[in-house]
Structure formats: C-alpha cells, structure tokens
Scaffold this active site. Structure first.
Site, short mmCIF file in Angstrom:
data_model
loop_
_atom_site.label_atom_id
_atom_site.label_comp_id
_atom_site.label_asym_id
_atom_site.label_seq_id
_atom_site.Cartn_x
_atom_site.Cartn_y
_atom_site.Cartn_z
N TYR A 107 22.44 52.91 34.30
CA TYR A 107 23.30 52.50 33.18
C TYR A 107 24.30 53.61 32.89
O TYR A 107 23.92 54.76 32.78
CB TYR A 107 22.46 52.24 31.91
N ASP B 2 50.02 41.28 39.01
CA ASP B 2 48.66 40.96 39.43
C ASP B 2 48.71 40.81 40.95
O ASP B 2 49.12 39.78 41.47
CB ASP B 2 48.19 39.67 38.76
N THR C 126 42.26 42.53 42.40
CA THR C 126 40.88 42.42 42.86
C THR C 126 40.73 43.34 44.06
O THR C 126 41.71 43.75 44.69
CB THR C 126 40.54 40.98 43.29
N ARG D 173 33.30 42.59 45.46
CA ARG D 173 33.85 41.80 44.35
C ARG D 173 33.99 42.70 43.14
O ARG D 173 33.00 43.05 42.49
CB ARG D 173 32.94 40.62 44.02
C1 LIG Z 1 41.67 35.93 42.69
C2 LIG Z 1 42.64 36.19 41.63
C3 LIG Z 1 42.23 36.58 40.33
C4 LIG Z 1 40.81 36.52 39.82
O1 LIG Z 1 39.86 37.15 40.50
P1 LIG Z 1 38.30 36.84 40.30
O2 LIG Z 1 37.69 38.04 40.91
O3 LIG Z 1 38.02 35.56 41.01
O4 LIG Z 1 38.04 36.74 38.83
C5 LIG Z 1 43.21 36.90 39.42
N1 LIG Z 1 44.52 36.85 39.74
C6 LIG Z 1 44.93 36.45 40.95
C7 LIG Z 1 46.40 36.41 41.24
C8 LIG Z 1 44.01 36.11 41.94
O5 LIG Z 1 44.46 35.69 43.12
#
Ligand SMILES: *Cc1c(COP(=O)(O)O)cnc(C)c1O
Length: 389
Positions: free
Chosen positions: A46, A196, A222, A231
C-alpha cells in the site's frame, strides 16, 4: 499455479492469443519483463500518497520505483523535469482523463471533444460517460467530405462556445493531428488544450508521429496500446507557473483513487525503458509501414477507407458503403470466424447504430510486435477482402 481452474483459463487465453490474427487497434503484446514486473511483490504494498509523502510505512523502495518511473516517462518524451511534471498513478486512461477534468474544471464546465461516432473517446464528454454528465459536452465533428479534422470549423466552435478544455487525440482517427492548429483553436476560445495520445503514444515515442508536447498544457496517455506496456496511464502537466500539476496530483489522490498499483507502475517503468531503444523506434516505423501497406492493399481490393488511408497504426474501413456492403457487426463476426479479430466501429456521420455500425477498425500494433512485415500485410489484405466480399 495451484489453482487449476484459473490455470486452465490462462492457458486457454494464451492459446487463443497465439492462434488469432490480432488487428484490434488498441491492443498489443507486453514483454515477459513487463509481465514479470506485474507479478512482482510490489502488488502487496500500500502506497497512498506520493514519493516522500506517503500515509503508510515501508515505502522506501516504492518511492525509488515511482521516482524512477517518472524519470523514465519524462526522458522517453524528451521533457525536462523543470518544465513538465508526470503522474504515473492513474489506473487506466479513463480515470486519467477524469482526473484532469476534476482537477481543472468546475462542475458543468465545458469539455470540447470530437464526437464519439467520429472517433472521439467516451471520456471526451460523451453523455453515456460521467464526463458528459458532470461537465457540459461541446462536440466537434470531422469534415463530411475529407473525413479529416477541420481546424477552422473547430476554431469557430471554440470561439463561440468558450470551452474550459479542448481535447485533441482520438480513438479512431487514422491521420496526423496538426497540434499547432489545435493550439490556435484553443487560444481562440481561451481554452486549455489537452492531448489524449492514448492510441499514438508509441508512435510519438518512436518519432513517427508529431509530438504534441510543444503545444499543449496537459497530455494523458494509456500505456497499453502502441506503447506496449501494462494497463495503466500517465498524465503529463506543463509547469507553466500555474498550480495545475499539483491540482492534478491531488485529483488522482486523494480525489479519485486510493493506493496506487505499484506492481503495475513497475511494469510501466519496464515498458518506458523498452520504448526508449533503437529497437522500439524500428518497431514503430514498421507499425506505420504495415498499416500503410495494409491500407493500400485493401484499397486495391476496392474497399473504402475513411479519409482514404492512414498515417498511423489504425485503419477505418467503411464496410457498409451506404448499403452496398455489409454492416460492421457482420464484417467483424465473419472475420473472427476466420481467425482475424477486429472491432466494429462507427464511421463519421454514421447513419447506423453503434451496436451495428457501418465499419470496422483495424490496427497493426499487435501483429507488428509478432514480427509481421509488409509482405504479410499484402496476404492479409487479400484474405480480409475475400472474407468481406
Ligand atoms: C483507450 C483510450 C482511453 C481510455 O483508456 P482505458 O484504459 O480503456 O480507460 C482514453 N482515451 C483514448 C483516446 C483512448 O483511445
């Protein structure tokens, strides 16, 4: 493993992954080292808080691990720790995006993101996601003719709507994003620009896709798509004299998450180092070469690709063709019966439902990890075209 039931399922899944051709654009294969880190003793610890400021004892090793991971993340994207901060604790991409909004916007503030059916992500302010309910979505769309981003239209909407955050970076957009033009649109509306890069992070790290870092305030990504990690997700925040990076740290913990998954962070560290090698550069170049080849070959077989092609790992095929072809659901099911796994996907201005949209999405990141080259793509295109016809 002594648990025979789970062991059997693990073996079954391993066999499935070996058997199929995996063209799911958001998937990849982690290295043995990444998986070893995931299975390490760090899972027992933790570590609520951040390095040097934890709530429990016994965190001296964890602190070293988290600092190492942060240093590797900044180094991979050639960022100076004086100019950028990185949070390596987000459990996945969606919680990372949620944390940015929660940190930087009041309730019902405006998120301007690409329409879901045009390639945006649920967490860019779609109404079925909390991000579209706790904040106000301001959607933009692609150009109906070119199926590309229309920067002057985006700028116009930004100027009119004055969103708090403009999100660039998508889930199903196969082309280069002009980050500078997105910056211009954000400026016109007085918005904060967030990239993103979940899908394209590995391509940016491999220098085969332009980097958004010079133009944006916040970058989320990600780890598990083209970056080939576990992940998890990262949030990079520019240190521009604001307290944004401190607010984002607080939004992750204690705002939204509890203890970080330190075993996953160990896997993130391993993947970030793997991505910072000449081999990975070669890999990302091959990912794009494979996608380009596959796209060109599919076109030779008379398939229609959204935007006419790709600059990335990703291809969107319009299988429906306004009624002449088959729906995305049937297309993906037919392919899966032949051992080729893809996902059904909407196309821009799709008249059909997300459950049975007009297209499929194809990606080359996973199969390129398995060593596939251009000649394999030629053969694959022929198989796909035959199955869909
Ligand atoms: C895959 C993705 C996410 C979310 O990722 P998770 O790990 O599935 O929650 C967010 N933004 C974009 C552009 C993605 O392609």
């Amino acid at each position: 493993m002594k648990d025979t039931e789970v062991r059997k399922l693990t073996q079954k899944e391993r066999a499935r992954q070996k058997r199929v051709v995996n063209l799911i654009a958001s998937e990849n294969y982690t290295s043995r080292d990444v998986r070893e880190a995931l299975a390490s003793e760090f899972t027992n610890k933790y570590a609520e808080g951040y390095p040097g400021a934890r709530y429990y004892g016994g965190n001296e090793v964890v602190d070293e691990l988290e600092r190492l991971t942060q240093a590797r993340a900044l180094k991979l994207f050639k960022l100076s720790p004086d100019e950028w901060h990185v949070n390596v604790q987000p459990l996945s991409g969606s919680p990372a995006n949620l944390a940015v909004y929660y940190a930087l916007m009041a309730p019902f503030g405006k998120i301007m993101g690409l329409e879901l059916s045009h390639g945006g992500h649920l967490t860019h302010g779609h109404k079925v996601s909390a991000t579209g309910r706790l904040w106000t979505p301001v959607p933009y769309t692609l150009d109906p003719k070119s199926e590309l981003l229309n920067y002057s239209a985006i700028k116009k909407i930004a100027r009119k709507e004055k969103p708090d955050i403009l999100v660039a970076g998508y889930t199903a957009y196969p082309r280069i994003i002009d980050w500078k033009k997105m910056r211009g649109a954000a400026n016109a509306g007085g918005a904060l620009l967030m990239a993103d890069i979940s899908h394209i992070a590995g391509l940016i790290a491999g220098s085969v896709y332009p980097s958004p870092f010079p133009y944006v305030s916040v970058v989320t990504t990600t780890m598990h798509k083209t970056l080939r990690g576990p992940r998890a997700a990262l949030i990079f925040t520019r240190k521009d004299g604001t307290d944004f990076y401190k607010r984002i740290d607080k939004a992750i913990f204690p705002g939204l998450q509890g203890g970080p998954h330190m075993n996953t962070i160990a896997g993130v560290a391993v993947a970030l180092r793997e991505a910072n090698t000449p081999n990975f550069k070669k890999y990302s170049r091959q990912v794009v070469k494979n996608a380009r080849t596959l796209a060109n070959e599919l076109k030779k077989h008379d398939l229609r690709l959204v935007s006419g092609g790709t600059d990335t790992h990703l291809i969107l095929v319009d299988t429906w063709r306004g009624g002449e072809g088959i729906g995305g659901k049937e297309a993906s099911e037919r392919l899966e019966r032949e051992g080729i796994v893809v996902n059904k996907n909407t196309i821009p201005f799709d008249a059909r439902s997300p459950q049975d949209p007009s297209g499929i999405r194809i990606g080359t990141a996973a199969e390129t990890t398995r060593g596939k080259k251009e000649e394999d793509m030629v053969a694959l295109a022929q198989r796909i075209a035959h199955i869909l016809s």
